[in-house]
Design an enzyme around this catalytic site. Structure first.
Site, PDB file in Angstrom:
ATOM      1  N   GLN A   1       0.767  -1.079   0.062  1.00 36.29           N
ATOM      2  CA  GLN A   1      -0.034   0.060  -0.083  1.00 36.29           C
ATOM      3  C   GLN A   1       0.997   1.188   0.008  1.00 36.29           C
ATOM      4  O   GLN A   1       1.064   1.624  -1.113  1.00 36.29           O
ATOM      5  CB  GLN A   1      -1.065  -0.059   1.155  1.00 36.29           C
ATOM      6  CG  GLN A   1      -1.952   1.054   1.300  1.00 36.29           C
ATOM      7  CD  GLN A   1      -2.954   0.942   2.348  1.00 36.29           C
ATOM      8  OE1 GLN A   1      -2.578   0.908   3.494  1.00 36.29           O
ATOM      9  NE2 GLN A   1      -4.282   0.694   1.980  1.00 36.29           N
ATOM     10  N   CYS A   2       1.089   1.885   1.061  1.00 36.12           N
ATOM     11  CA  CYS A   2       1.920   2.913   1.216  1.00 36.12           C
ATOM     12  C   CYS A   2       3.419   2.740   0.685  1.00 36.12           C
ATOM     13  O   CYS A   2       3.982   3.850  -0.173  1.00 36.12           O
ATOM     14  CB  CYS A   2       1.988   3.692   2.614  1.00 36.12           C
ATOM     15  SG  CYS A   2       0.343   3.919   3.224  1.00 36.12           S
ATOM     16  N   CYS A   3       3.978   1.668   0.905  1.00 35.53           N
ATOM     17  CA  CYS A   3       5.291   1.487   0.134  1.00 35.53           C
ATOM     18  C   CYS A   3       5.549   1.269  -1.063  1.00 35.53           C
ATOM     19  O   CYS A   3       5.989   2.075  -2.005  1.00 35.53           O
ATOM     20  CB  CYS A   3       6.023   0.434   0.954  1.00 35.53           C
ATOM     21  SG  CYS A   3       6.274   0.499   2.805  1.00 35.53           S
TER      22      CYS A   3
ATOM     23  N   THR B   1       4.454   4.938  -3.115  1.00 28.51           N
ATOM     24  CA  THR B   1       5.314   5.508  -2.907  1.00 28.51           C
ATOM     25  C   THR B   1       6.667   5.327  -4.248  1.00 28.51           C
ATOM     26  O   THR B   1       6.964   6.101  -4.654  1.00 28.51           O
ATOM     27  CB  THR B   1       6.161   5.698  -1.764  1.00 28.51           C
ATOM     28  OG1 THR B   1       5.016   5.942  -0.539  1.00 28.51           O
ATOM     29  CG2 THR B   1       7.280   6.693  -1.700  1.00 28.51           C
TER      30      THR B   1
END
Length: 199
Positions: free
Chosen positions: A117-119, A122
């Site tokens: 998700q966030c990794c 990004t």
């Protein structure tokens, strides 16, 4: 001269107070990240800390609840920026790109919590912005992922019992499969630190 920046994403207490933390694949994520941080500092690379916030929600990511802080044991140096984001990726709601431009960064190393998700987001946005992206899956953590049809209402026990659930390791493997050679280079902790990860 171009630089490398280590982007530490959401390695925060917010995750550890949620019931699904017991499903995490790398409960020692702070130790894994700390290895990368030490190596980056030794090479005089920029270390950027990112925290996820959801103000006004009353949940684990609401700063008013007191959990939006780095996991115990992680300590930024005074010169290391700490950014707070409200989107999944670390770029959209912060000044990360401006900061990296000022510091002449051309390569980012991505680690942190929620591999897929966030990794991952990004890494994808960083690649789209022209950075060379290194993704260190061993220094990310995630949880088993329930099928979309039960995700919002399922208990931990129901998630584990559902044959459609992806284990955290399956989620990480699929994330690597999507990123490698397209949006990022996948490297290991040993590659970047010279210190083998404990099994």
């Amino acid at each position: 001269m171009s630089r490398t920046a280590l982007i530490v994403i959401d390695v925060q207490e917010s995750f550890r107070v949620r019931p699904n933390w017991q499903l995490v694949n790398h409960p020692d994520i702070a130790d894994r990240v700390q290895r990368l941080v030490r190596a980056a500092r030794e090479r005089d690379e920029l270390v950027v800390w990112v925290l996820h916030t959801e103000p006004g929600t009353g949940g684990a990511f609401d700063p008013a609840e007191g959990h939006v802080r780095l996991i115990d044991g992680l300590e930024p140096l005074p010169a290391e920026p700490i950014l707070r984001k409200t989107s999944h990726n670390a770029f959209t709601t912060t000044n990360l790109q401006q900061l990296l431009t000022q510091e002449r960064v051309s390569e980012i190393v991505v680690c942190g919590i929620r591999t897929e998700q966030c990794c991952e987001t990004t890494a994808r946005v960083g690649s789209d912005l022209g950075y060379d992206v290194v993704f260190v899956t061993e220094a990310t953590a995630t949880m088993a992922l329930a099928h979309w049809s039960i995700r919002e209402r399922a208990s931990v026990e129901e998630i584990l019992a559902d044959p459609l659930t992806l284990t955290a390791d399956q989620v990480a493997e699929r994330t690597e499969y999507v990123l490698a050679g397209r949006f990022a280079t996948v490297r290991t902790l040993d590659d970047l630190t010279g210190v083998p990860v404990a099994s």
